[in-house]
Design a protein around this motif. Structure first.
Motif, PDB file in Angstrom:
ATOM      1  N   GLY A  36       0.787  -1.035  -0.071  1.00 36.40           N
ATOM      2  CA  GLY A  36       0.005   0.120   0.065  1.00 36.40           C
ATOM      3  C   GLY A  36       1.053   1.157   0.013  1.00 36.40           C
ATOM      4  N   ASN A  37       1.877   1.417   0.936  1.00 37.75           N
ATOM      5  CA  ASN A  37       2.543   2.624   0.758  1.00 37.75           C
ATOM      6  C   ASN A  37       3.156   2.866  -0.430  1.00 37.75           C
ATOM      7  OD1 ASN A  37       2.224   3.283   3.636  1.00 37.75           O
ATOM      8  ND2 ASN A  37       3.350   1.928   4.290  1.00 37.75           N
ATOM      9  N   GLU A  38       3.813   1.750  -1.002  1.00 39.58           N
ATOM     10  CA  GLU A  38       4.522   1.958  -2.272  1.00 39.58           C
ATOM     11  C   GLU A  38       3.344   2.555  -3.404  1.00 39.58           C
ATOM     12  OE1 GLU A  38       7.177  -0.317  -5.572  1.00 39.58           O
ATOM     13  OE2 GLU A  38       6.264  -1.505  -3.814  1.00 39.58           O
ATOM     14  N   CYS A  39       2.368   1.814  -3.260  1.00 31.90           N
ATOM     15  CA  CYS A  39       1.392   2.400  -4.179  1.00 31.90           C
ATOM     16  C   CYS A  39       0.911   3.617  -4.430  1.00 31.90           C
ATOM     17  CB  CYS A  39      -0.224   1.439  -3.808  1.00 31.90           C
ATOM     18  SG  CYS A  39      -1.386   1.725  -5.075  1.00 31.90           S
ATOM     19  N   ILE A  40       0.775   4.060  -2.767  1.00 29.45           N
ATOM     20  CA  ILE A  40       0.537   5.690  -2.531  1.00 29.45           C
ATOM     21  C   ILE A  40       1.519   6.508  -3.295  1.00 29.45           C
ATOM     22  CG2 ILE A  40      -0.136   7.757  -1.076  1.00 29.45           C
ATOM     23  CD1 ILE A  40      -1.249   5.240   0.680  1.00 29.45           C
ATOM     24  N   SER A  41       2.745   6.286  -2.966  1.00 28.60           N
ATOM     25  CA  SER A  41       3.673   7.172  -3.752  1.00 28.60           C
ATOM     26  C   SER A  41       3.811   6.866  -5.095  1.00 28.60           C
ATOM     27  CB  SER A  41       5.221   6.172  -2.918  1.00 28.60           C
ATOM     28  OG  SER A  41       6.213   7.119  -3.607  1.00 28.60           O
ATOM     29  N   GLN A  42       3.475   5.693  -5.815  1.00 24.87           N
ATOM     30  CA  GLN A  42       3.419   5.658  -6.988  1.00 24.87           C
ATOM     31  C   GLN A  42       2.414   6.283  -7.739  1.00 24.87           C
ATOM     32  OE1 GLN A  42       5.365   3.782  -9.576  1.00 24.87           O
ATOM     33  NE2 GLN A  42       6.855   3.259  -8.130  1.00 24.87           N
ATOM     34  N   ALA A  43       1.275   6.395  -7.179  1.00 23.58           N
ATOM     35  CA  ALA A  43       0.039   6.895  -7.680  1.00 23.58           C
ATOM     36  C   ALA A  43       0.317   8.798  -7.581  1.00 23.58           C
ATOM     37  CB  ALA A  43      -1.287   6.827  -6.815  1.00 23.58           C
ATOM     38  N   LEU A  44       0.718   9.058  -6.394  1.00 25.24           N
ATOM     39  CA  LEU A  44       1.010  10.562  -6.326  1.00 25.24           C
ATOM     40  C   LEU A  44       2.020  11.041  -7.550  1.00 25.24           C
ATOM     41  CD1 LEU A  44       1.388  10.968  -2.539  1.00 25.24           C
ATOM     42  CD2 LEU A  44      -0.583  11.654  -3.964  1.00 25.24           C
ATOM     43  N   GLU A  45       2.999  10.085  -7.825  1.00 24.50           N
ATOM     44  CA  GLU A  45       3.968  10.578  -8.888  1.00 24.50           C
ATOM     45  C   GLU A  45       3.444  10.304 -10.363  1.00 24.50           C
ATOM     46  OE1 GLU A  45       8.540   9.136 -10.564  1.00 24.50           O
ATOM     47  OE2 GLU A  45       7.619   8.290  -8.709  1.00 24.50           O
ATOM     48  N   LEU A  46       2.797   9.138 -10.417  1.00 22.94           N
ATOM     49  CA  LEU A  46       2.303   8.647 -11.944  1.00 22.94           C
ATOM     50  C   LEU A  46       0.997   9.240 -12.218  1.00 22.94           C
ATOM     51  CD1 LEU A  46       3.844   5.205 -11.781  1.00 22.94           C
ATOM     52  CD2 LEU A  46       4.970   7.102 -12.815  1.00 22.94           C
ATOM     53  N   LYS A  47       0.101   9.693 -11.244  1.00 19.67           N
ATOM     54  CA  LYS A  47      -1.258   9.960 -11.619  1.00 19.67           C
ATOM     55  C   LYS A  47      -2.079   8.954 -12.436  1.00 19.67           C
ATOM     56  CE  LYS A  47      -0.209  14.830 -10.348  1.00 19.67           C
ATOM     57  NZ  LYS A  47       1.037  14.445  -9.518  1.00 19.67           N
ATOM     58  N   PRO A  48      -2.326   8.054 -12.185  1.00 17.66           N
ATOM     59  CA  PRO A  48      -3.038   6.962 -12.806  1.00 17.66           C
ATOM     60  C   PRO A  48      -4.597   7.264 -12.779  1.00 17.66           C
ATOM     61  CG  PRO A  48      -2.700   5.867 -10.837  1.00 17.66           C
ATOM     62  CD  PRO A  48      -1.744   7.331 -10.945  1.00 17.66           C
ATOM     63  N   ASN A  49      -5.253   6.877 -13.899  1.00 16.46           N
ATOM     64  CA  ASN A  49      -6.892   7.009 -13.931  1.00 16.46           C
ATOM     65  C   ASN A  49      -7.221   5.916 -12.847  1.00 16.46           C
ATOM     66  OD1 ASN A  49      -5.730   7.047 -17.368  1.00 16.46           O
ATOM     67  ND2 ASN A  49      -6.672   8.986 -16.050  1.00 16.46           N
ATOM     68  N   VAL A  50      -6.556   4.885 -12.923  1.00 15.43           N
ATOM     69  CA  VAL A  50      -7.300   3.639 -12.420  1.00 15.43           C
ATOM     70  C   VAL A  50      -6.233   2.875 -11.461  1.00 15.43           C
ATOM     71  CG1 VAL A  50      -8.425   1.316 -12.496  1.00 15.43           C
ATOM     72  CG2 VAL A  50      -9.259   3.245 -14.004  1.00 15.43           C
ATOM     73  N   VAL A  51      -6.631   2.541 -10.275  1.00 17.51           N
ATOM     74  CA  VAL A  51      -5.589   1.720  -9.513  1.00 17.51           C
ATOM     75  C   VAL A  51      -6.217   0.299  -9.327  1.00 17.51           C
ATOM     76  CG1 VAL A  51      -4.485   1.307  -7.301  1.00 17.51           C
ATOM     77  CG2 VAL A  51      -4.516   3.525  -8.296  1.00 17.51           C
ATOM     78  N   VAL A  52      -5.544  -0.731  -9.638  1.00 15.06           N
ATOM     79  CA  VAL A  52      -6.281  -2.181  -9.458  1.00 15.06           C
ATOM     80  C   VAL A  52      -5.210  -2.566  -8.239  1.00 15.06           C
ATOM     81  CG1 VAL A  52      -6.733  -4.724 -10.206  1.00 15.06           C
ATOM     82  CG2 VAL A  52      -6.672  -2.670 -11.828  1.00 15.06           C
ATOM     83  N   MET A  53      -6.140  -2.830  -7.303  1.00 15.41           N
ATOM     84  CA  MET A  53      -5.514  -2.719  -5.824  1.00 15.41           C
ATOM     85  C   MET A  53      -5.880  -4.252  -5.315  1.00 15.41           C
ATOM     86  SD  MET A  53      -4.171  -0.763  -3.169  1.00 15.41           S
ATOM     87  CE  MET A  53      -4.559   0.901  -3.395  1.00 15.41           C
ATOM     88  N   ASP A  54      -4.829  -4.898  -4.817  1.00 12.75           N
ATOM     89  CA  ASP A  54      -4.946  -6.241  -4.231  1.00 12.75           C
ATOM     90  C   ASP A  54      -5.588  -6.016  -2.757  1.00 12.75           C
ATOM     91  OD1 ASP A  54      -5.007  -8.881  -3.420  1.00 12.75           O
ATOM     92  OD2 ASP A  54      -2.998  -8.886  -3.047  1.00 12.75           O
ATOM     93  N   ALA A  66      -4.775   1.394   2.234  1.00 14.26           N
ATOM     94  CA  ALA A  66      -4.083   2.243   1.161  1.00 14.26           C
ATOM     95  C   ALA A  66      -5.262   3.074   0.222  1.00 14.26           C
ATOM     96  CB  ALA A  66      -3.327   1.484   0.171  1.00 14.26           C
ATOM     97  N   THR A  67      -6.357   2.060   0.034  1.00 12.29           N
ATOM     98  CA  THR A  67      -7.317   2.651  -0.487  1.00 12.29           C
ATOM     99  C   THR A  67      -7.872   4.213  -0.141  1.00 12.29           C
ATOM    100  OG1 THR A  67      -8.200   0.720  -1.770  1.00 12.29           O
ATOM    101  CG2 THR A  67      -9.837   2.397  -1.469  1.00 12.29           C
ATOM    102  N   SER A  68      -8.193   3.869   1.261  1.00 14.34           N
ATOM    103  CA  SER A  68      -8.852   4.968   2.321  1.00 14.34           C
ATOM    104  C   SER A  68      -8.032   6.278   2.262  1.00 14.34           C
ATOM    105  CB  SER A  68      -9.001   4.590   3.592  1.00 14.34           C
ATOM    106  OG  SER A  68      -9.618   5.583   4.529  1.00 14.34           O
ATOM    107  N   GLU A  69      -6.685   6.070   2.336  1.00 13.36           N
ATOM    108  CA  GLU A  69      -5.691   7.040   2.242  1.00 13.36           C
ATOM    109  C   GLU A  69      -5.451   7.797   0.912  1.00 13.36           C
ATOM    110  OE1 GLU A  69      -0.873   7.903   3.321  1.00 13.36           O
ATOM    111  OE2 GLU A  69      -1.919   6.297   4.250  1.00 13.36           O
ATOM    112  N   LEU A  70      -5.598   6.838  -0.020  1.00  9.22           N
ATOM    113  CA  LEU A  70      -5.214   7.264  -1.537  1.00  9.22           C
ATOM    114  C   LEU A  70      -6.438   8.150  -1.779  1.00  9.22           C
ATOM    115  CD1 LEU A  70      -3.394   7.246  -3.838  1.00  9.22           C
ATOM    116  CD2 LEU A  70      -4.464   5.158  -4.552  1.00  9.22           C
TER     117      LEU A  70
END
Length: 217
Positions: A36-54, A66-70
């Motif tokens: 989750g933490n890596e996902c949040i960091s990547q999302a803030l940097e890459l700005k995807p439209n959709v996150v497919v989250m395990d 991670a979903t709640s924080e993101l």
């Protein structure tokens, strides 16, 4: 082009998903994360439209956290939860966290593609078995004579709720109901306050439980 970030603790799963999605003409996997933490960091940097989250990641931050924080950091981002748990408890927890939908890891590839396309356009997605259980739960509640906050909504607020849940924008709702966008926003604010909800996916799940959308999404 739908820009996708994958978050799963299994590298083999990420590789398979990446190959599948990159073969779709309208999709591109722009990043990967293992927790989750890596996902949040990547999302803030890459700005995807959709996150497919395990949903379940034993190391680091889990999918729900991670979903709640993101969603707090990037409200506009759409998150599709990938889970092996065919359980309404996980479904409701995911929606409450801000996810736009849930899909089972065992789902066919074309269903995953359709789910990503759905959430990318601002709609919600629930896998068919979850949709059926939500409807059964609602019908059982009706038979028992249970009442809830749905009864607090005016007829107009129910119309707005139904159209929101079907994926219409505020402008489109205004055109359908022949009211201004500002009035739509007022009705939306009032019904969300009455239902004590904050996100569109919550409204979609609620409308589904109330039988406003039928069994299909």
């Amino acid at each position: 082009m739908i820009r996708i970030l994958l978050c799963d603790d299994h590298a083999v799963v990420r590789m398979g998903l990446k190959m599948l999605l990159n073969n779709h003409p309208n999709m591109e996997v722009i990043g990967e994360a293992s927790e989750g933490n890596e996902c949040i960091s990547q999302a803030l940097e890459l700005k995807p439209n959709v996150v497919v989250m395990d949903l379940s990641m034993p190391h680091g931050k889990d999918g729900l956290s991670a979903t709640s924080e993101l969603k707090k950091l990037m409200p506009e981002i759409m998150i599709l939860i990938l889970t092996m748990h065919d359980d309404e408890e996980y479904l409701f927890r995911a929606i409450q966290a801000g996810a736009s939908g849930c899909i089972l890891k065992s789902a066919p590839h074309d269903e995953l593609i359709g789910a990503i396309e759905s959430v990318a356009t601002g709609n919600a997605y629930l896998h068919p078995s979850a949709t059926k259980r939500l409807m059964e739960e609602y019908l059982g509640s009706v038979k028992q004579g249970n009442t809830d906050s749905f009864n607090l909504l005016s007829d107009r607020e129910r119309e707005v709720l139904t159209l929101i849940a079907k994926g219409f924008s505020n402008k489109e709702i205004g055109e359908k109901l022949e009211i201004s966008v500002k009035t739509v926003e007022t009705h939306k604010g009032n019904l969300m306050e009455k239902l004590q909800m904050k996100t569109r996916p919550e409204l979609v799940a609620f409308a589904l439980k109330k039988g406003l959308l039928g069994y299909g999404m």
